[in-house]
Each structure stands twice: as structure tokens, then as C-alpha cells.
Design an enzyme around this catalytic site. Sequence first.
Site, PDB file in Angstrom:
ATOM      1  N   ARG A  22       0.839  -1.207   0.000  1.00 41.52           N
ATOM      2  CA  ARG A  22       0.000   0.000   0.000  1.00 41.52           C
ATOM      3  C   ARG A  22       0.875   1.259   0.000  1.00 41.52           C
ATOM      4  O   ARG A  22       1.729   1.432   0.869  1.00 41.52           O
ATOM      5  CB  ARG A  22      -0.916   0.027   1.225  1.00 41.52           C
ATOM      6  CG  ARG A  22      -1.973   1.142   1.172  1.00 41.52           C
ATOM      7  CD  ARG A  22      -2.901   1.096   2.375  1.00 41.52           C
ATOM      8  NE  ARG A  22      -3.505  -0.208   2.556  1.00 41.52           N
ATOM      9  CZ  ARG A  22      -4.549  -0.664   1.868  1.00 41.52           C
ATOM     10  NH1 ARG A  22      -5.101   0.093   0.944  1.00 41.52           N
ATOM     11  NH2 ARG A  22      -5.034  -1.868   2.118  1.00 41.52           N
ATOM     12  N   GLU A  45       0.399  -7.822  -3.849  1.00 40.40           N
ATOM     13  CA  GLU A  45      -0.824  -7.015  -4.010  1.00 40.40           C
ATOM     14  C   GLU A  45      -0.480  -5.530  -3.967  1.00 40.40           C
ATOM     15  O   GLU A  45       0.221  -5.078  -3.057  1.00 40.40           O
ATOM     16  CB  GLU A  45      -1.798  -7.343  -2.878  1.00 40.40           C
ATOM     17  CG  GLU A  45      -2.933  -6.349  -2.700  1.00 40.40           C
ATOM     18  CD  GLU A  45      -3.664  -6.503  -1.378  1.00 40.40           C
ATOM     19  OE1 GLU A  45      -4.338  -5.534  -0.959  1.00 40.40           O
ATOM     20  OE2 GLU A  45      -3.571  -7.571  -0.743  1.00 40.40           O
ATOM     21  N   THR A  74      -7.965  -3.525  -2.305  1.00 39.81           N
ATOM     22  CA  THR A  74      -8.949  -2.437  -2.180  1.00 39.81           C
ATOM     23  C   THR A  74      -9.723  -2.268  -3.482  1.00 39.81           C
ATOM     24  O   THR A  74      -9.948  -1.154  -3.958  1.00 39.81           O
ATOM     25  CB  THR A  74      -8.271  -1.115  -1.747  1.00 39.81           C
ATOM     26  OG1 THR A  74      -7.270  -1.390  -0.753  1.00 39.81           O
ATOM     27  CG2 THR A  74      -9.289  -0.159  -1.131  1.00 39.81           C
ATOM     28  N   LYS A 134     -10.353 -13.302   3.255  1.00 37.83           N
ATOM     29  CA  LYS A 134      -9.463 -12.447   4.035  1.00 37.83           C
ATOM     30  C   LYS A 134     -10.196 -12.041   5.311  1.00 37.83           C
ATOM     31  O   LYS A 134     -11.214 -11.355   5.242  1.00 37.83           O
ATOM     32  CB  LYS A 134      -9.116 -11.232   3.161  1.00 37.83           C
ATOM     33  CG  LYS A 134      -8.493 -10.042   3.836  1.00 37.83           C
ATOM     34  CD  LYS A 134      -8.233  -8.979   2.762  1.00 37.83           C
ATOM     35  CE  LYS A 134      -7.917  -7.634   3.355  1.00 37.83           C
ATOM     36  NZ  LYS A 134      -7.612  -6.631   2.299  1.00 37.83           N
ATOM     37  N   GLY A 164      -2.457  -6.028  11.193  1.00 37.20           N
ATOM     38  CA  GLY A 164      -1.700  -6.139  12.427  1.00 37.20           C
ATOM     39  C   GLY A 164      -0.904  -7.412  12.582  1.00 37.20           C
ATOM     40  O   GLY A 164      -0.461  -7.739  13.686  1.00 37.20           O
ATOM     41  N   GLY A 184       0.764  -6.228   5.793  1.00 35.42           N
ATOM     42  CA  GLY A 184       0.748  -4.825   5.412  1.00 35.42           C
ATOM     43  C   GLY A 184       1.942  -4.049   5.932  1.00 35.42           C
ATOM     44  O   GLY A 184       3.082  -4.307   5.554  1.00 35.42           O
ATOM     45  N   SER A 185       1.681  -3.113   6.836  1.00 34.91           N
ATOM     46  CA  SER A 185       2.712  -2.161   7.247  1.00 34.91           C
ATOM     47  C   SER A 185       3.872  -2.791   7.996  1.00 34.91           C
ATOM     48  O   SER A 185       4.954  -2.195   8.087  1.00 34.91           O
ATOM     49  CB  SER A 185       2.081  -1.058   8.098  1.00 34.91           C
ATOM     50  OG  SER A 185       1.445  -1.598   9.245  1.00 34.91           O
TER      51      SER A 185
END
Length: 211
Positions: A22, A45, A74, A134, A164, A184-185
Site C-alpha cells: 500500500r 498485491e 482495495t 481475508k 496487524g 501490510g505495514s
Amino acid sequence: MTDHRQAFDAAFAKCPLIAILRGVKPDEVEAIGEALVAAGFTILEVPMNSPDPLDSIARLARKLEGRAVVGAGTVLRVEDVEAVGAAFGTLIIAPNANLRVIAAAAERGYVALPGIATPTEAFAALDAGAAALKLFPAEAASPTVLKAMRAVLPQDTRVLPVGGIVPEGMAAWTQAGAAGFGLGSALYAPGMTAADVGERAAGFIAALKAE
């Protein structure tokens, strides 16, 4: 079963971790993709709310052809499904379970991976053609919740907690029935170098192998 689904299944069998990029930019995405593949990732992704996401998807799909499966996250509208396909993306991932988007992806032979939070959403998504589910946001659920869902879902349903997820937390989810994870992050954040991403990716791969 479509070739895209077979390619996803093969990639998932090699490494059931989805790298969520992202905020990545087209001019950096190829180097980051190479770093992820070198670490062992096979599914990437690019969320649609990233800068020029279709350009990034097209670059990754071309650069990593035969080595990784690439798609969009998204994805909220049916017309986005067609746009992702035109960029040679084959994954249609979403934070929600829009049955029209799922069906549009499945009808075109793409791999739909919608977000769900309840058994009702899960069964509806599967009926619409989802290839996997998901569990999102995972922070709002728990391994106990996933275990309860797994008791009623079809046995071969793949559920991936997303949100998370960190290396040290993966084992508890796997023991509860998680088939893989979306990362993710904790794996990638805007501004990180390819080397940084590769280092974090290696940590996730090590945690996966340790389970």
C-alpha cells in the site's frame, strides 16, 4: 478451474503470504518486488488507493512473470476488476465482501479474495465465487474467532488473517486454522527501500518456516 486460479494455488502452496504494498510508487515497485521474490514471496498485491496502482501492477506482472502472482487490493467496484485485468493483474482483493465484485472477478477467471468478518459474509462470498477469504481486520478478531469459523466453513476454505500481523503472532493464528496471511505495514510502508523490505520479508519467511 482457470489458469489464473491454478497459478494462484501453486503460488500459495509455495508461500501462503500476501505482500500488501500500500502506497508503493511505480518507479520503485519493481525493485521491491524483486526483493520480495528473492526472500521467498510469490503473491504480491498493490492496493488501488496507492499512487498509479495500475501502472505498478503492470510493471510487477511483467517483471515477475512466472515467478509471482500479482494483483490489486482495495478493489471496490466492478469496473476496477476490468481495469486490473487490463493491467495483467489476476488477483482481486478487497477489504469487504461485495458480491458483485466477487462474481465479476470469478466470471472473468480472476482470483477473488474478499474481506469478511462473520460467517454470514464468509458463506456469501464463497457462494459468489471467492477463491479464499481475508479475515479483516484481524485486530478486531482473534484466533478463537477464527477457530469457531473454521468449524462451520467448508474444510478446504482458505482463510487469511489480515491486519496487524507480525512474525511473532503468526503461530497462534496458524494453530487456529489460518491458511496464510496478508501482510501490510509490518512488511512494507511507503518510503522503505527494497533492501528494508527484503529484510522484513526474510523475517516473515523465517517465522513461517518455524511453525
